[in-house]
Design a protein around this motif. Structure first.
Motif, PDB file in Angstrom:
ATOM      1  N   LEU A 176       0.821  -1.220   0.000  1.00 56.03           N
ATOM      2  CA  LEU A 176       0.000   0.000   0.000  1.00 56.03           C
ATOM      3  C   LEU A 176       0.850   1.264   0.000  1.00 56.03           C
ATOM      4  O   LEU A 176       0.556   2.216  -0.738  1.00 56.03           O
ATOM      5  CB  LEU A 176      -0.933   0.008   1.210  1.00 56.03           C
ATOM      6  CG  LEU A 176      -2.104  -0.960   1.149  1.00 56.03           C
ATOM      7  CD1 LEU A 176      -2.823  -1.015   2.481  1.00 56.03           C
ATOM      8  CD2 LEU A 176      -3.060  -0.579   0.039  1.00 56.03           C
ATOM      9  N   GLU A 177       1.881   1.287   0.818  1.00 60.91           N
ATOM     10  CA  GLU A 177       2.723   2.473   0.890  1.00 60.91           C
ATOM     11  C   GLU A 177       3.416   2.735  -0.446  1.00 60.91           C
ATOM     12  O   GLU A 177       3.483   3.868  -0.913  1.00 60.91           O
ATOM     13  CB  GLU A 177       3.760   2.335   1.999  1.00 60.91           C
ATOM     14  CG  GLU A 177       4.612   3.592   2.149  1.00 60.91           C
ATOM     15  CD  GLU A 177       5.568   3.516   3.307  1.00 60.91           C
ATOM     16  OE1 GLU A 177       5.435   4.350   4.214  1.00 60.91           O
ATOM     17  OE2 GLU A 177       6.437   2.621   3.307  1.00 60.91           O
TER      18      GLU A 177
ATOM     19  N   GLN B 217       1.459   4.260  -3.489  1.00 62.42           N
ATOM     20  CA  GLN B 217       1.331   5.722  -3.430  1.00 62.42           C
ATOM     21  C   GLN B 217      -0.030   6.214  -3.905  1.00 62.42           C
ATOM     22  O   GLN B 217      -0.143   6.986  -4.842  1.00 62.42           O
ATOM     23  CB  GLN B 217       2.446   6.377  -4.235  1.00 62.42           C
ATOM     24  CG  GLN B 217       3.813   6.064  -3.698  1.00 62.42           C
ATOM     25  CD  GLN B 217       4.908   6.681  -4.524  1.00 62.42           C
ATOM     26  OE1 GLN B 217       4.681   7.167  -5.623  1.00 62.42           O
ATOM     27  NE2 GLN B 217       6.108   6.671  -3.993  1.00 62.42           N
ATOM     28  N   GLY B 218      -1.045   5.724  -3.251  1.00 60.16           N
ATOM     29  CA  GLY B 218      -2.382   6.181  -3.588  1.00 60.16           C
ATOM     30  C   GLY B 218      -3.419   5.245  -3.025  1.00 60.16           C
ATOM     31  O   GLY B 218      -3.117   4.333  -2.270  1.00 60.16           O
ATOM     32  N   ILE B 219      -4.619   5.461  -3.435  1.00 56.81           N
ATOM     33  CA  ILE B 219      -5.732   4.655  -2.963  1.00 56.81           C
ATOM     34  C   ILE B 219      -5.954   3.515  -3.948  1.00 56.81           C
ATOM     35  O   ILE B 219      -5.998   3.718  -5.158  1.00 56.81           O
ATOM     36  CB  ILE B 219      -7.001   5.520  -2.837  1.00 56.81           C
ATOM     37  CG1 ILE B 219      -6.757   6.624  -1.803  1.00 56.81           C
ATOM     38  CG2 ILE B 219      -8.197   4.677  -2.453  1.00 56.81           C
ATOM     39  CD1 ILE B 219      -7.840   7.668  -1.749  1.00 56.81           C
TER      40      ILE B 219
ATOM     41  N   ILE C 200      -4.925   0.832   8.267  1.00 54.62           N
ATOM     42  CA  ILE C 200      -5.363   1.180   6.915  1.00 54.62           C
ATOM     43  C   ILE C 200      -6.769   1.760   7.016  1.00 54.62           C
ATOM     44  O   ILE C 200      -7.500   1.499   7.974  1.00 54.62           O
ATOM     45  CB  ILE C 200      -5.355  -0.023   5.934  1.00 54.62           C
ATOM     46  CG1 ILE C 200      -6.316  -1.124   6.384  1.00 54.62           C
ATOM     47  CG2 ILE C 200      -3.943  -0.546   5.745  1.00 54.62           C
ATOM     48  CD1 ILE C 200      -6.458  -2.272   5.384  1.00 54.62           C
TER      49      ILE C 200
ATOM     50  N   ARG D 113     -11.992   1.538  -1.458  1.00 55.40           N
ATOM     51  CA  ARG D 113     -10.856   2.455  -1.545  1.00 55.40           C
ATOM     52  C   ARG D 113     -10.046   2.236  -0.275  1.00 55.40           C
ATOM     53  O   ARG D 113     -10.542   2.473   0.826  1.00 55.40           O
ATOM     54  CB  ARG D 113     -11.340   3.899  -1.656  1.00 55.40           C
ATOM     55  CG  ARG D 113     -12.138   4.160  -2.922  1.00 55.40           C
ATOM     56  CD  ARG D 113     -12.821   5.520  -2.904  1.00 55.40           C
ATOM     57  NE  ARG D 113     -11.944   6.606  -2.536  1.00 55.40           N
ATOM     58  CZ  ARG D 113     -11.293   7.389  -3.398  1.00 55.40           C
ATOM     59  NH1 ARG D 113     -11.458   7.205  -4.674  1.00 55.40           N
ATOM     60  NH2 ARG D 113     -10.514   8.352  -2.971  1.00 55.40           N
TER      61      ARG D 113
ATOM     62  N   GLU E 284      -6.286   2.773   1.766  1.00 62.07           N
ATOM     63  CA  GLU E 284      -5.006   3.469   1.839  1.00 62.07           C
ATOM     64  C   GLU E 284      -4.393   3.259   3.214  1.00 62.07           C
ATOM     65  O   GLU E 284      -5.092   3.019   4.194  1.00 62.07           O
ATOM     66  CB  GLU E 284      -5.174   4.954   1.537  1.00 62.07           C
ATOM     67  CG  GLU E 284      -6.067   5.693   2.501  1.00 62.07           C
ATOM     68  CD  GLU E 284      -6.315   7.136   2.086  1.00 62.07           C
ATOM     69  OE1 GLU E 284      -5.475   7.719   1.376  1.00 62.07           O
ATOM     70  OE2 GLU E 284      -7.358   7.681   2.461  1.00 62.07           O
TER      71      GLU E 284
END
Length: 170
Positions: A14-15, A18-20, A70, A82, A84
């Motif tokens: 996830l990191e 760089q986004g959803i 998250i 969604r 992130e």
């Protein structure tokens, strides 16, 4: 503490995205990381609507959400989730990523395979890899993918096979 390594893998993915992203992205990304790039996470997979799916991974996503690592929201407009990483998730990752190491080069390789078409490419690559684990016969792999995923063209399947072969995953 295999669970912590699993959490580190999900949070790293996830990191670095760089986004959803959505649940399909996580399921296919972790599948490619585990099965294609041999990162030992211990998830069991079965073929599902959008390709390989792990109930254990789905549970881990829920746990990460409940822990506040998250953020998971259903997006009515996009008909999907969604997801992130949160600031708390980044702190958790920083604290545990050395002890429960997941090779960042492998995470980067997963992301480089999919470019910008996250969900569609992840679905295709995950499904092709799933069937490549069952047979080495390229024609059979294409037929199996065509049977359960008729929305992918032969050329897309061939390109996925080529990419997975170039990366040494099949």
């Amino acid at each position: 503490m295999k669970e912590i390594k699993r959490f580190v893998a999900i949070l790293s993915l996830l990191e670095n995205a760089q986004g959803i992203v959505g649940k399909t992205f996580i399921h296919k990304g972790i599948y490619i990381l585990q099965e294609g790039l041999k990162e030992d996470l211990g998830y069991r997979y079965k073929l599902h609507f959008y390709g390989p799916f792990s109930q254990e991974l789905a549970s881990d996503i829920d746990v990460l959400h409940y822990m506040g690592l998250i953020n998971v929201q259903y997006d009515m407009d996009a008909s999907g989730y969604r997801i992130e990483i949160t600031e708390k998730g980044r702190k958790f990752l920083k604290k545990y990523k050395q002890k429960y190491y997941v090779d960042e080069r492998k995470i980067a390789k997963v992301l480089s395979l999919i470019d910008r078409e996250f969900t569609r490419k992840m679905e295709l690559l995950g499904t092709v890899l799933y069937f490549a684990k069952l047979t080495n016969d390229e024609t059979e792999i294409k037929n199996l993918v065509n049977m359960c995923k008729p929305h992918f063209s032969d050329s897309e399947i061939e390109e996925a096979l080529k990419r997975l072969r170039e990366e040494g995953m099949i």
